[in-house]
Design a protein around this motif. Structure first.
Motif, PDB file in Angstrom:
ATOM      1  N   TYR A  48      30.814 -50.315  17.824  1.00 25.14           N
ATOM      2  CA  TYR A  48      30.011 -51.305  18.550  1.00 25.14           C
ATOM      3  C   TYR A  48      28.827 -50.643  19.244  1.00 25.14           C
ATOM      4  O   TYR A  48      27.706 -51.160  19.227  1.00 25.14           O
ATOM      5  N   MET A  49      29.082 -49.513  19.878  1.00 21.74           N
ATOM      6  CA  MET A  49      28.017 -48.837  20.616  1.00 21.74           C
ATOM      7  C   MET A  49      26.876 -48.432  19.685  1.00 21.74           C
ATOM      8  O   MET A  49      25.703 -48.680  19.976  1.00 21.74           O
ATOM      9  N   MET A  50      27.205 -47.838  18.544  1.00 20.19           N
ATOM     10  CA  MET A  50      26.171 -47.388  17.625  1.00 20.19           C
ATOM     11  C   MET A  50      25.457 -48.565  16.972  1.00 20.19           C
ATOM     12  O   MET A  50      24.234 -48.552  16.794  1.00 20.19           O
ATOM     13  N   GLY A  51      26.215 -49.596  16.611  1.00 19.56           N
ATOM     14  CA  GLY A  51      25.601 -50.768  16.004  1.00 19.56           C
ATOM     15  C   GLY A  51      24.638 -51.464  16.945  1.00 19.56           C
ATOM     16  O   GLY A  51      23.525 -51.823  16.567  1.00 19.56           O
ATOM     17  N   CYS A  52      25.055 -51.632  18.207  1.00 18.12           N
ATOM     18  CA  CYS A  52      24.197 -52.297  19.196  1.00 18.12           C
ATOM     19  C   CYS A  52      22.953 -51.465  19.498  1.00 18.12           C
ATOM     20  O   CYS A  52      21.871 -52.014  19.713  1.00 18.12           O
ATOM     21  N   CYS A  53      23.105 -50.144  19.541  1.00 17.58           N
ATOM     22  CA  CYS A  53      21.942 -49.287  19.790  1.00 17.58           C
ATOM     23  C   CYS A  53      20.927 -49.398  18.654  1.00 17.58           C
ATOM     24  O   CYS A  53      19.716 -49.440  18.887  1.00 17.58           O
ATOM     25  N   LEU A  54      21.416 -49.433  17.424  1.00 10.15           N
ATOM     26  CA  LEU A  54      20.513 -49.599  16.280  1.00 10.15           C
ATOM     27  C   LEU A  54      19.774 -50.922  16.337  1.00 10.15           C
ATOM     28  O   LEU A  54      18.559 -50.995  16.137  1.00 10.15           O
ATOM     29  N   ILE A  55      20.533 -51.984  16.593  1.00 10.32           N
ATOM     30  CA  ILE A  55      19.911 -53.309  16.671  1.00 10.32           C
ATOM     31  C   ILE A  55      18.874 -53.334  17.776  1.00 10.32           C
ATOM     32  O   ILE A  55      17.768 -53.856  17.607  1.00 10.32           O
ATOM     33  N   ARG A  56      19.207 -52.756  18.905  1.00 14.59           N
ATOM     34  CA  ARG A  56      18.277 -52.751  20.039  1.00 14.59           C
ATOM     35  C   ARG A  56      17.012 -51.971  19.709  1.00 14.59           C
ATOM     36  O   ARG A  56      15.901 -52.435  19.972  1.00 14.59           O
ATOM     37  N   THR A  57      17.182 -50.806  19.121  1.00 15.55           N
ATOM     38  CA  THR A  57      16.046 -49.921  18.884  1.00 15.55           C
ATOM     39  C   THR A  57      15.098 -50.467  17.828  1.00 15.55           C
ATOM     40  O   THR A  57      13.886 -50.508  18.026  1.00 15.55           O
ATOM     41  N   TYR A  82      42.827 -58.082  22.932  1.00 15.83           N
ATOM     42  CA  TYR A  82      42.005 -57.082  22.229  1.00 15.83           C
ATOM     43  C   TYR A  82      41.724 -57.530  20.799  1.00 15.83           C
ATOM     44  O   TYR A  82      40.573 -57.525  20.336  1.00 15.83           O
ATOM     45  N   PHE A  83      42.764 -57.941  20.077  1.00 17.53           N
ATOM     46  CA  PHE A  83      42.585 -58.349  18.683  1.00 17.53           C
ATOM     47  C   PHE A  83      41.781 -59.647  18.574  1.00 17.53           C
ATOM     48  O   PHE A  83      40.963 -59.810  17.658  1.00 17.53           O
ATOM     49  N   LEU A  84      41.981 -60.575  19.511  1.00 14.63           N
ATOM     50  CA  LEU A  84      41.212 -61.822  19.494  1.00 14.63           C
ATOM     51  C   LEU A  84      39.725 -61.554  19.724  1.00 14.63           C
ATOM     52  O   LEU A  84      38.861 -62.111  19.036  1.00 14.63           O
ATOM     53  N   LEU A  85      39.414 -60.709  20.685  1.00 16.42           N
ATOM     54  CA  LEU A  85      38.014 -60.383  20.966  1.00 16.42           C
ATOM     55  C   LEU A  85      37.380 -59.624  19.802  1.00 16.42           C
ATOM     56  O   LEU A  85      36.195 -59.792  19.521  1.00 16.42           O
ATOM     57  N   MET A  86      38.159 -58.805  19.148  1.00 18.84           N
ATOM     58  CA  MET A  86      37.667 -58.078  17.993  1.00 18.84           C
ATOM     59  C   MET A  86      37.252 -59.064  16.891  1.00 18.84           C
ATOM     60  O   MET A  86      36.166 -58.946  16.306  1.00 18.84           O
ATOM     61  N   ALA A  87      38.107 -60.043  16.615  1.00 18.89           N
ATOM     62  CA  ALA A  87      37.788 -61.045  15.593  1.00 18.89           C
ATOM     63  C   ALA A  87      36.611 -61.926  16.023  1.00 18.89           C
ATOM     64  O   ALA A  87      35.750 -62.273  15.212  1.00 18.89           O
ATOM     65  N   LEU A  88      36.570 -62.263  17.305  1.00 17.36           N
ATOM     66  CA  LEU A  88      35.465 -63.073  17.809  1.00 17.36           C
ATOM     67  C   LEU A  88      34.137 -62.342  17.658  1.00 17.36           C
ATOM     68  O   LEU A  88      33.111 -62.944  17.325  1.00 17.36           O
ATOM     69  N   GLY A  89      34.146 -61.031  17.905  1.00 20.64           N
ATOM     70  CA  GLY A  89      32.926 -60.237  17.737  1.00 20.64           C
ATOM     71  C   GLY A  89      32.411 -60.277  16.311  1.00 20.64           C
ATOM     72  O   GLY A  89      31.202 -60.364  16.075  1.00 20.64           O
ATOM     73  N   ARG A 101      25.289 -63.906  22.821  1.00 18.75           N
ATOM     74  CA  ARG A 101      26.707 -64.268  22.657  1.00 18.75           C
ATOM     75  C   ARG A 101      27.493 -63.111  22.058  1.00 18.75           C
ATOM     76  O   ARG A 101      28.616 -62.818  22.496  1.00 18.75           O
ATOM     77  N   PHE A 102      26.895 -62.479  21.066  1.00 20.32           N
ATOM     78  CA  PHE A 102      27.555 -61.322  20.460  1.00 20.32           C
ATOM     79  C   PHE A 102      27.744 -60.209  21.488  1.00 20.32           C
ATOM     80  O   PHE A 102      28.814 -59.592  21.565  1.00 20.32           O
ATOM     81  N   LEU A 103      26.722 -59.957  22.309  1.00 20.68           N
ATOM     82  CA  LEU A 103      26.823 -58.920  23.337  1.00 20.68           C
ATOM     83  C   LEU A 103      27.903 -59.249  24.360  1.00 20.68           C
ATOM     84  O   LEU A 103      28.628 -58.359  24.818  1.00 20.68           O
ATOM     85  N   LEU A 104      28.026 -60.517  24.737  1.00 22.43           N
ATOM     86  CA  LEU A 104      29.072 -60.906  25.689  1.00 22.43           C
ATOM     87  C   LEU A 104      30.461 -60.644  25.109  1.00 22.43           C
ATOM     88  O   LEU A 104      31.370 -60.200  25.832  1.00 22.43           O
ATOM     89  N   ALA A 105      30.613 -60.909  23.808  1.00 23.23           N
ATOM     90  CA  ALA A 105      31.896 -60.628  23.164  1.00 23.23           C
ATOM     91  C   ALA A 105      32.181 -59.123  23.152  1.00 23.23           C
ATOM     92  O   ALA A 105      33.327 -58.690  23.367  1.00 23.23           O
ATOM     93  N   VAL A 106      31.142 -58.323  22.927  1.00 27.14           N
ATOM     94  CA  VAL A 106      31.308 -56.869  22.930  1.00 27.14           C
ATOM     95  C   VAL A 106      31.679 -56.379  24.332  1.00 27.14           C
ATOM     96  O   VAL A 106      32.560 -55.511  24.494  1.00 27.14           O
ATOM     97  N   ILE A 107      31.023 -56.923  25.356  1.00 28.71           N
ATOM     98  CA  ILE A 107      31.341 -56.530  26.737  1.00 28.71           C
ATOM     99  C   ILE A 107      32.794 -56.866  27.067  1.00 28.71           C
ATOM    100  O   ILE A 107      33.526 -56.045  27.654  1.00 28.71           O
TER     101      ILE A 107
END
Length: 312
Positions: free
Chosen positions: A205-214, A74-81, A40-46
């Motif tokens: 988002y990119m760096m955070g998701c990469c860390l979580i993934r790795t 943009y702002f709504l998706l940011m808060a949702l993330g 769900r978090f990834l979908l919000a980021v996408i």
């Protein structure tokens, strides 16, 4: 704004490549509840990346009507993330205390603030506005919301890092990873306050998701493989135990030849084959040893045992 779109596109591409299996329901290497919140978090980021790319394109074209709407999205998706990130952290780290409630409530408050601020912005421009030449201007409420996010991410990161020392080795590594990812996101969000037209939020988002993934998702897979190896070892032990039990039931302990139970089963099988006319050319010889009592009396039971084994 070409570089802006390019960074969003690359960030989206990295996310899709590194997390392509995070949406699979049959992915047994990850806890189903954790996978659900993470996806769900990834979908919000996408969705955020797509909105951010559209914002850069609309900003170049000067279509202010659609640009304004996309900025609100943009702002709504940011808060949702942020909301979905907090839910994932609580579930993944297994936090079940007052701080988990604080994280959930604080993230929800941010989302509510955004919902309230967006319609008010149409009246007074408290978050953002575009001048007559189509130039974007950041408002005070927008800065407050970004600062709120930065403080929220900082507090959650500090909490996970401080309490990591009280956890087991695996749980400690999870805390460190989540805390570091939140810290990186917090830094970029804080800098975003001073550079409104830079894609710093997308980079966070990119760096955070990469860390979580790795360090998180891959570690979960390692744990899953370890559990599989342990299960296979147990099955192998059970197989050896069953084999021992089979040997005890089907082999005579003294002579090593098959037992009476094995003979009875074999006889039933052969009788069935004879009935079905699938067994031909069969002969059964029954033999016995003589004077076993005399040997036991003269040579002892040890000598009688050797006599039986020799006969077998």
């Amino acid at each position: 704004m070409t570089y802006y779109c390019l960074i969003d596109f690359l960030a989206l591409l990295v996310l899709l490549i590194t997390n392509n299996d995070s949406f699979y329901k049959n992915n047994k290497s990850v806890n189903p509840q954790q996978r659900r919140y993470y996806s769900r978090f990834l979908l919000a980021v996408i969705a955020y990346y797509l909105s951010d790319m559209a914002w850069a394109w609309l900003y170049d074209t000067g279509n202010l009507d659609w640009l304004y709407v996309d900025t609100e999205i943009y702002f709504l998706l940011m808060a949702l993330g942020v909301v979905l990130w907090s839910h994932y952290v609580v579930v993944y780290l297994g936090i079940k205390n007052a701080f988990s409630k604080f994280m959930t409530i604080a993230a929800t408050v941010l989302f509510v603030m955004m919902i309230v601020a967006i319609p008010l912005n149409r009246l007074w421009g408290i978050m953002f506005w575009f001048d007559g030449e189509g130039v974007y201007h950041a408002g005070t409420a927008r800065d407050v919301i970004f600062i709120y996010q930065a403080v929220f991410l900082l507090m959650s990161s500090v909490y996970t890092l401080l309490f990591a020392s009280y956890k087991s080795r695996k749980q400690r590594q999870r805390n460190y990873t989540v805390g570091l990812a939140g810290m990186i996101m917090q830094v970029f969000v804080a800098v975003q306050v001073f550079f409104p037209t830079y894609p710093l939020y997308a980079i966070s988002y990119m760096m955070g998701c990469c860390l979580i993934r790795t360090f998180v998702i891959e570690n979960k897979r390692d744990e899953y493989r370890e559990h599989l190896e342990i299960a296979l070892e147990r099955e192998l032990e059970q197989f050896h135990e069953l084999r021992k039990a089979w040997n005890l039931a089907y082999k005579d302990a003294l002579t090593g030849v098959k037992s009476k139970l094995a003979y009875a089963e074999k006889r039933a099988l052969v009788d069935s084959q004879i009935t079905k006319h699938t067994q031909k050319g069969l002969a059964v010889a029954v033999m016995d040893v003589n004077d076993l009592k005399v040997i036991n009396d003269t040579l002892g039971h040890g000598g009688g045992g050797e006599y039986i084994k020799t006969g077998c």
